[in-house]
Design a protein around this motif. Structure first.
Motif, short mmCIF file in Angstrom:
data_model
loop_
_atom_site.label_atom_id
_atom_site.label_comp_id
_atom_site.label_asym_id
_atom_site.label_seq_id
_atom_site.Cartn_x
_atom_site.Cartn_y
_atom_site.Cartn_z
N VAL A 111 0.84 -1.20 0.00
CA VAL A 111 0.00 0.00 0.00
C VAL A 111 0.87 1.26 0.00
N ILE A 112 1.99 1.24 0.72
CA ILE A 112 2.92 2.37 0.69
C ILE A 112 3.45 2.58 -0.73
N THR A 113 3.82 1.48 -1.39
CA THR A 113 4.30 1.58 -2.77
C THR A 113 3.20 2.11 -3.68
N GLY A 114 1.98 1.66 -3.48
CA GLY A 114 0.85 2.17 -4.25
C GLY A 114 0.63 3.65 -4.01
N SER A 115 0.85 4.09 -2.79
CA SER A 115 0.71 5.51 -2.46
C SER A 115 1.75 6.35 -3.20
N HIS A 116 2.98 5.83 -3.26
CA HIS A 116 4.02 6.55 -4.00
C HIS A 116 3.67 6.64 -5.49
N PHE A 117 3.17 5.55 -6.03
CA PHE A 117 2.73 5.54 -7.43
C PHE A 117 1.62 6.57 -7.63
N ALA A 118 0.62 6.55 -6.74
CA ALA A 118 -0.53 7.45 -6.89
C ALA A 118 -0.10 8.91 -6.74
N LYS A 119 0.87 9.17 -5.90
CA LYS A 119 1.35 10.55 -5.75
C LYS A 119 1.90 11.06 -7.09
N GLY A 120 2.74 10.24 -7.71
CA GLY A 120 3.30 10.65 -9.01
C GLY A 120 2.22 10.85 -10.05
N GLU A 121 1.26 9.95 -10.08
CA GLU A 121 0.17 10.06 -11.06
C GLU A 121 -0.73 11.26 -10.76
N ALA A 122 -0.92 11.56 -9.47
CA ALA A 122 -1.72 12.73 -9.11
C ALA A 122 -0.99 14.02 -9.49
N GLU A 123 0.32 14.02 -9.34
CA GLU A 123 1.09 15.20 -9.73
C GLU A 123 1.05 15.43 -11.23
N ARG A 124 0.95 14.35 -12.00
CA ARG A 124 0.83 14.46 -13.46
C ARG A 124 -0.58 14.81 -13.90
N GLY A 125 -1.54 14.70 -12.98
CA GLY A 125 -2.93 14.97 -13.31
C GLY A 125 -3.68 13.75 -13.80
N ALA A 126 -3.05 12.57 -13.77
CA ALA A 126 -3.69 11.35 -14.26
C ALA A 126 -4.64 10.74 -13.23
N LEU A 127 -4.44 11.05 -11.96
CA LEU A 127 -5.31 10.56 -10.89
C LEU A 127 -5.74 11.74 -10.03
N ALA A 143 -2.08 3.49 4.19
CA ALA A 143 -0.73 3.06 4.57
C ALA A 143 -0.45 3.45 6.02
N ASN A 144 -0.82 4.66 6.41
CA ASN A 144 -0.60 5.10 7.79
C ASN A 144 -1.41 4.26 8.78
N GLU A 145 -2.66 3.97 8.43
CA GLU A 145 -3.50 3.15 9.32
C GLU A 145 -2.94 1.74 9.47
N ALA A 162 -6.15 13.77 -6.67
CA ALA A 162 -5.33 13.79 -5.46
C ALA A 162 -5.96 12.95 -4.35
N GLU A 163 -7.29 12.81 -4.38
CA GLU A 163 -7.98 12.04 -3.34
C GLU A 163 -7.53 10.58 -3.33
N VAL A 164 -7.18 10.04 -4.49
CA VAL A 164 -6.71 8.66 -4.55
C VAL A 164 -5.39 8.54 -3.80
N TRP A 165 -4.48 9.45 -4.07
CA TRP A 165 -3.19 9.45 -3.37
C TRP A 165 -3.39 9.62 -1.86
N LEU A 166 -4.25 10.58 -1.49
CA LEU A 166 -4.49 10.81 -0.06
C LEU A 166 -5.11 9.59 0.61
N ALA A 167 -6.04 8.93 -0.07
CA ALA A 167 -6.68 7.74 0.51
C ALA A 167 -5.66 6.61 0.69
N LEU A 168 -4.80 6.41 -0.31
CA LEU A 168 -3.76 5.38 -0.17
C LEU A 168 -2.77 5.73 0.93
N GLY A 169 -2.45 7.00 1.05
CA GLY A 169 -1.55 7.43 2.13
C GLY A 169 -2.18 7.19 3.49
N ARG A 170 -3.46 7.51 3.63
CA ARG A 170 -4.15 7.25 4.90
C ARG A 170 -4.19 5.76 5.20
#
Length: 127
Positions: free
Chosen positions: A56-72, A84-86, A74-82
């Motif tokens: 899930v941490i790896t997925g969060s890193h992926f989603a961050k990059g994709e969110a920064e590119r505008g492909a996803l 991972a933290n949980e 930001a909520e997807v990245w934030l949800a994966l980050g949450r």
């Protein structure tokens, strides 16, 4: 030649199937063996929970990059980050019980004159 994503998708499907099989086996095991399996699964470094947390941490890193590119979004990245933290927090909560689970799994089967008293199933969470 197979598509490059087919192997990881098959791997994810196989892991999911095997987790279901493990859960089925766990429900049939005697308490000492079940405790050993649970202790191994919950191991934060080498267990399934640690592996899923890492995934899930790896997925969060992926989603961050994709969110920064505008492909996803930001909520997807934030949800994966949450998530991972949980999962990390849950691992920390469970880690304090690892020794008890391992001990229960290695305790020799003995005949006890008096069965252990059941414990109330209400506990306070602490971190």
């Amino acid at each position: 030649m197979s598509h490059p994503t087919s192997h990881p998708l098959r791997l994810a499907d196989d892991i999911t199937r095997q987790l279901g099989q493990l859960a089925d086996h766990l429900s049939q095991l005697p308490a000492p063996q079940a405790a050993q399996v649970i202790a191994r699964v919950l191991d934060p470094d080498d267990g399934v929970l640690g592996g899923v947390t890492h995934l899930v941490i790896t997925g969060s890193h992926f989603a961050k990059g994709e969110a920064e590119r505008g492909a996803l979004p930001a909520e997807v990245w934030l949800a994966l980050g949450r998530a991972a933290n949980e999962l990390h927090d849950i691992s920390l909560d469970l880690d304090e019980h690892q020794d008890l689970l391992r001990h229960l799994g290695t305790r020799p089967a003995t005949t006890v004159a008096k069965p252990p008293a059941p414990a109330p199933l209400v506990a306070r969470r602490h971190r």
